[in-house]
Design an enzyme around this catalytic site. Structure first.
Site, PDB file in Angstrom:
ATOM      1  N   GLN A   1       0.805  -1.221   0.017  1.00  0.00           N
ATOM      2  CA  GLN A   1       0.121  -0.149   0.015  1.00  0.00           C
ATOM      3  C   GLN A   1       0.815   0.955   0.005  1.00  0.00           C
ATOM      4  O   GLN A   1       1.911   1.279   0.646  1.00  0.00           O
ATOM      5  CB  GLN A   1      -0.962  -0.001   1.248  1.00  0.00           C
ATOM      6  CG  GLN A   1      -2.101   1.275   1.217  1.00  0.00           C
ATOM      7  CD  GLN A   1      -1.532   2.155   2.293  1.00  0.00           C
ATOM      8  OE1 GLN A   1      -0.477   2.179   3.065  1.00  0.00           O
ATOM      9  NE2 GLN A   1      -2.072   3.374   2.040  1.00  0.00           N
ATOM     10  N   SER A   2       0.305   2.285  -0.587  1.00  0.00           N
ATOM     11  CA  SER A   2       1.217   3.436  -0.834  1.00  0.00           C
ATOM     12  C   SER A   2       2.620   3.364  -1.276  1.00  0.00           C
ATOM     13  O   SER A   2       3.028   2.714  -2.256  1.00  0.00           O
ATOM     14  CB  SER A   2       0.961   4.285   0.740  1.00  0.00           C
ATOM     15  OG  SER A   2       1.337   5.457   0.706  1.00  0.00           O
ATOM     16  N   TYR A   3       3.583   3.890  -0.641  1.00  0.00           N
ATOM     17  CA  TYR A   3       5.128   3.735  -0.828  1.00  0.00           C
ATOM     18  C   TYR A   3       5.433   2.618  -1.073  1.00  0.00           C
ATOM     19  O   TYR A   3       6.338   2.294  -1.989  1.00  0.00           O
ATOM     20  CB  TYR A   3       5.830   4.251   0.285  1.00  0.00           C
ATOM     21  CG  TYR A   3       7.292   3.990   0.144  1.00  0.00           C
ATOM     22  CD1 TYR A   3       8.233   4.731  -0.549  1.00  0.00           C
ATOM     23  CD2 TYR A   3       7.887   2.672   0.932  1.00  0.00           C
ATOM     24  CE1 TYR A   3       9.535   4.152  -0.720  1.00  0.00           C
ATOM     25  CE2 TYR A   3       9.011   2.542   0.867  1.00  0.00           C
ATOM     26  CZ  TYR A   3      10.008   3.089  -0.008  1.00  0.00           C
ATOM     27  OH  TYR A   3      11.399   2.839  -0.201  1.00  0.00           O
TER      28      TYR A   3
ATOM     29  N   HIS B   1      -7.156   6.787   1.445  1.00  0.00           N
ATOM     30  CA  HIS B   1      -6.066   6.248   1.321  1.00  0.00           C
ATOM     31  C   HIS B   1      -5.547   4.842   1.944  1.00  0.00           C
ATOM     32  O   HIS B   1      -4.688   4.179   1.409  1.00  0.00           O
ATOM     33  CB  HIS B   1      -4.793   7.116   1.351  1.00  0.00           C
ATOM     34  CG  HIS B   1      -3.459   6.794   1.135  1.00  0.00           C
ATOM     35  ND1 HIS B   1      -3.217   6.764  -0.530  1.00  0.00           N
ATOM     36  CD2 HIS B   1      -2.225   6.832   1.596  1.00  0.00           C
ATOM     37  CE1 HIS B   1      -2.025   6.232  -0.251  1.00  0.00           C
ATOM     38  NE2 HIS B   1      -1.343   6.385   0.784  1.00  0.00           N
TER      39      HIS B   1
END
Length: 229
Positions: free
Chosen positions: A71-73, A211
């Site tokens: 997830q994300s980065y 997010h």
């Protein structure tokens, strides 16, 4: 049943996946969580390569092909491991999916001053500001403050080195799924759409989430992950 390796995004540890990990285990799946990336923590100096190496060791330790979820980065990490033979499928959850040679900052377009919810530290790390309500509205506005704040207080610094390192992006050797979070105020859904275009249409999914769907809708995210093969 499947084996999953769950990778935390930037600024957080493996605890962010606890709700989803518990649900997958209750359904009979084998789940391993990367507890901490080398780029995250007070005074962290790890870069993208170190994060990828640590995740690869976890994957290899499972002993069978895994579904790797980021997830994300940590989408940057998944992209570094796109040709790893022990990975059967990669799943990007509102995650960065860079082209070869591009960094996390390149993908997000954050090449100027940091956004208002991020602060730059003198030790070469970035973190979140003390205004937890601002951070909540940016990352998980669909989680009420009473539940969100305890999670947000656990956020840690992340090395700038990890955010500026270019991705090697080897050619993928396994299928990839992308989960677009439609209410994301941190990584624009339009940016996610552009990245998700690289996935086969059968492997593009949507959640009406912020997010961080692992916090706001863990049941829906778990159900989606259970359908990945």
């Amino acid at each position: 049943m499947s084996s999953y390796v769950l990778v935390p995004g930037g600024l957080v540890g493996g605890w962010i996946w606890s709700g989803v990990a518990d649900r997958l285990r209750e359904a009979g799946h084998h789940v391993v969580v990367v507890e901490r990336l080398p780029s995250v923590g007070p005074g962290a100096v790890g870069d993208l390569a170190a994060d990828a190496e640590a995740t690869a060791r976890t994957v290899e330790g499972v002993g069978e092909p895994v579904v790797l979820v980021g997830q994300s980065y940590s989408g940057m990490v998944l992209t570094e491991l796109a040709d790893h033979p022990a990975i059967a499928h990669s799943v990007y959850v509102a995650a960065l999916w860079p082209q070869r040679g591009r960094s996390a900052l390149d993908v997000t377009g954050a090449t100027g001053p940091p956004p208002g919810w991020v602060t730059l530290h003198d030790d070469g790390t970035v973190g979140v500001v003390d205004d937890l309500e601002l951070v909540r509205r940016t990352l998980c506005a669909d989680v009420d403050a009473r539940h969100a704040y305890p999670y947000l207080r656990r956020f840690e610094p992340q090395s700038v080195r990890s955010l500026v390192a270019p991705c090697t992006a080897p050619d993928p050797a396994h299928p990839t799924t992308y989960v677009i979070c439609e209410q994301d105020a941190s990584l624009a859904p339009t940016t996610q759409e552009e990245m998700a275009a690289a996935a086969d249409h059968r492997h593009r999914h949507r959640l009406p989430s912020s997010h961080m769907p692992m916090l706001s809708m863990p049941d829906a995210l778990t159900d989606l992950l259970r359908r990945v093969h």
